[in-house]
Design an enzyme around this catalytic site. Structure first.
Site, mmCIF file in Angstrom:
data_model
loop_
_atom_site.group_PDB
_atom_site.id
_atom_site.type_symbol
_atom_site.label_atom_id
_atom_site.label_comp_id
_atom_site.label_asym_id
_atom_site.label_seq_id
_atom_site.Cartn_x
_atom_site.Cartn_y
_atom_site.Cartn_z
ATOM 1 N N HIS A 1 11.179 -9.889 6.309
ATOM 2 C CA HIS A 1 11.408 -8.742 5.446
ATOM 3 C C HIS A 1 12.695 -8.251 5.162
ATOM 4 C CE1 HIS A 1 11.025 -4.438 4.867
ATOM 5 N NE2 HIS A 1 9.597 -4.428 4.713
ATOM 6 N N LYS B 1 3.405 1.755 11.947
ATOM 7 C CA LYS B 1 2.661 0.622 11.840
ATOM 8 C C LYS B 1 1.709 0.335 13.069
ATOM 9 C CE LYS B 1 6.138 -2.028 9.028
ATOM 10 N NZ LYS B 1 5.467 -1.628 7.562
ATOM 11 N N GLN C 1 5.619 -6.057 12.878
ATOM 12 C CA GLN C 1 4.151 -6.448 12.667
ATOM 13 C C GLN C 1 3.587 -7.347 13.911
ATOM 14 O OE1 GLN C 1 2.635 -5.544 10.085
ATOM 15 N NE2 GLN C 1 4.237 -5.018 8.491
ATOM 16 N N CYS D 1 8.403 -6.499 0.126
ATOM 17 C CA CYS D 1 9.770 -6.505 0.688
ATOM 18 C C CYS D 1 10.056 -7.855 1.212
ATOM 19 C CB CYS D 1 9.955 -5.351 1.695
ATOM 20 S SG CYS D 1 9.630 -3.704 0.847
ATOM 21 N N ASP E 1 12.330 -9.053 15.299
ATOM 22 C CA ASP E 1 11.754 -7.908 14.317
ATOM 23 C C ASP E 1 10.229 -7.851 14.756
ATOM 24 O OD1 ASP E 1 10.366 -6.465 12.497
ATOM 25 O OD2 ASP E 1 11.208 -7.403 10.529
HETATM 26 N N1 PLP Z 1 10.076 -5.821 9.247
HETATM 27 C C1 PLP Z 1 8.560 -5.972 8.970
HETATM 28 C C2 PLP Z 1 8.177 -7.446 9.376
HETATM 29 C C3 PLP Z 1 8.034 -5.273 8.287
HETATM 30 O O1 PLP Z 1 6.642 -5.504 7.942
HETATM 31 C C4 PLP Z 1 8.543 -4.002 7.989
HETATM 32 C C5 PLP Z 1 7.712 -2.947 7.029
HETATM 33 O O2 PLP Z 1 6.966 -3.324 6.456
HETATM 34 C C6 PLP Z 1 9.703 -3.618 8.229
HETATM 35 C C7 PLP Z 1 10.473 -4.765 8.921
HETATM 36 C C8 PLP Z 1 10.476 -2.382 8.048
HETATM 37 O O3 PLP Z 1 10.059 -1.548 8.793
HETATM 38 P P1 PLP Z 1 10.318 0.255 8.358
HETATM 39 O O4 PLP Z 1 10.347 0.346 6.806
HETATM 40 O O5 PLP Z 1 9.328 0.853 9.309
HETATM 41 O O6 PLP Z 1 11.550 0.352 8.899
#
Ligand code: PLP
Length: 417
Positions: free
Chosen positions: A132, A237, A214, A375, A211
């Site tokens: 992401h 999420k 998900q 993203c 990270d």
């Molecule tokens: N990393 C992953 C794999 C994501 O799916 C997301 C959000 O879609 C993020 C990071 C960023 O999360 P946040 O926007 O809640 O900071």
């Protein structure tokens, strides 16, 4: 709120569980809402909504500051969530849990603190090709500042990290290894444990950040078992409030990291000559935090744990298999992301139809899917598509909803035939 069927003590009763989520009764264009966008943000059960409301009705005051009863009660409830987060991910101590706005802020914090102190010109930061943007851009900023190099481990046509190639990119120059637990664009589940072990073996000078945005909503997570140094995720999420999340880090690392933002709460004493910083994790939490959101975050953890993460994973896995088979049978549909080990995401493109058009038509059927690059633009480039249509599953989704999606896709195809 554990809802079990009589035949299988492990299986969740999804129909009963859906009643926990008031928004699922909503109609969209006169049709029942089919919410297939949980990877972007999950819907909230009543217990989470109530928890946030109750803070303002019964408990609200600023935390950590007051000697009055309300402030102490609010502080106790707020700090109680730190322990819940730690237990939720198997972390050794609540003191290793930093409350933040979410995953994005957590990655930026590590880049701007650990990274700024420890990364120098010529060093390398290893990520993967399925990240992401939140796990790419903070490292690019750091590389630009320090003259370090961003190295990217490739993925294969199924959307899996090629583990040998990942291993070969690790070395003495590697200072940070950062990868997703689960890809939001492809659904690939990464072998976080093995990748961390490889990093330890081949890049002993590196720290490993996972990270988990998900990851935590879909499977049990134990940071001790993974063996990483940092694990971060977002409450929204995992059926919790938006603007809330956590970074877990090893205490020794957090202790050695400089503060990030300055202000109230992150100090022990302030004088113009010298300021002394608070201890971990408070030194990373400047200013009045999201008090009600944090307490509601705790309620979302209770909710997920009440369902049981094993049961959640099993239900979603079964539905993903059903959805994969259903979508695979549609001519002119190409699934993007066919890893052997996947969670909760069905990304696809349709011959001759732009994903945004498909998304708009599906919306008229009541089906909420995400269309775009999610993203994760490098993932789109890797698969040679500008965007995909992404149906992402939450614990409340059903086979009937997948059937509505399939009928909607056929309608889209007829309109563009
Ligand atoms: N990393 C992953 C794999 C994501 O799916 C997301 C959000 O879609 C993020 C990071 C960023 O999360 P946040 O926007 O809640 O900071």
């Amino acid at each position: 709120m554990k809802t079990l069927t009589a035949s299988s003590p492990q299986a969740l009763d999804i129909a009963a569980l859906r009643a926990d989520f008031p928004i699922l009764a909503t109609k969209i264009h006169g049709k029942p809402l089919v919410y297939l966008d949980s990877a972007a943000s999950a819907q909230k059960p009543q217990v989470v909504i109530d928890a946030e409301r109750r803070v303002y009705e019964e408990l609200y005051a600023n935390v950590h500051r007051g000697v009055h009863d309300l402030s102490m009660r609010a502080s106790e409830a707020y700090e109680g969530v730190r322990g819940k987060v730690a237990r939720f991910i198997g972390a050794p101590s609540a003191k290793e849990v930093v409350f933040l706005r979410g995953t994005t802020e957590a990655v930026n914090l590590v880049a701007q603190t650990w990274g700024r102190v420890n990364v120098k010109a010529g060093d390398e930061i290893l990520i993967t090709a399925l990240e992401h943007h939140a796990n790419i851009v903070p490292w690019q900023l750091l590389c630009e500042e320090k003259g370090a190099k961003l190295v990217v481990a490739p993925i294969n046509d199924a959307g899996e990290v090629e583990i040998d190639r990942f291993a070969n990119l690790l070395g003495e120059r590697t200072r940070i290894v950062a990868f997703a637990h689960v890809s939001n664009a492809l659904g690939t589940v990464l072998d976080a444990r093995r990748m961390t072990a490889l990093a330890r073996e081949r890049a002993p000078g590196a720290v490993v950040l996972v990270d988990g945005a998900q990851g935590v909503p879909h499977m049990p997570v134990d940071v001790k078992a993974i063996g990483c140094d940092f694990y971060c995720f977002s409450a929204h999420k995992m059926y919790g409030p938006s603007g809330m999340g956590a970074l877990w880090g090893r205490k020794a690392l957090l202790d050695a990291m400089p503060p990030w933002q300055g202000g109230g709460d992150m100090i022990l004493s302030v004088a113009f000559e010298k300021t002394t910083y608070n201890e971990t994790p408070f030194k990373f939490e400047a200013g009045t935090p999201n008090i009600a959101g944090t307490i509601a975050f705790g309620a979302s953890i209770d909710y997920l744990c009440g369902l049981g993460l094993e049961a959640v994973a099993a239900a979603e896995h079964e539905l993903l298999a059903y959805g994969t088979e259903a979508l695979s049978s549609i001519a002119g549909l190409r699934l993007i992301g066919t890893a052997a080990h996947k969670a909760s995401v069905l990304s696809f493109v349709l011959d001759g139809v732009h994903p945004h058009d498909a998304g708009s038509i599906l919306d008229y059927e009541g089906v909420a899917v995400r269309t775009g690059h999610h993203c994760a633009q490098p993932v789109m480039d890797r698969f040679g598509v500008p965007a995909t249509i992404r149906a992402s599953l939450g614990v409340y989704n059903t086979r009937e909803e997948i059937d509505v999606l399939v009928r909607g896709i056929r309608k889209v195809q007829e309109m563009f035939a």
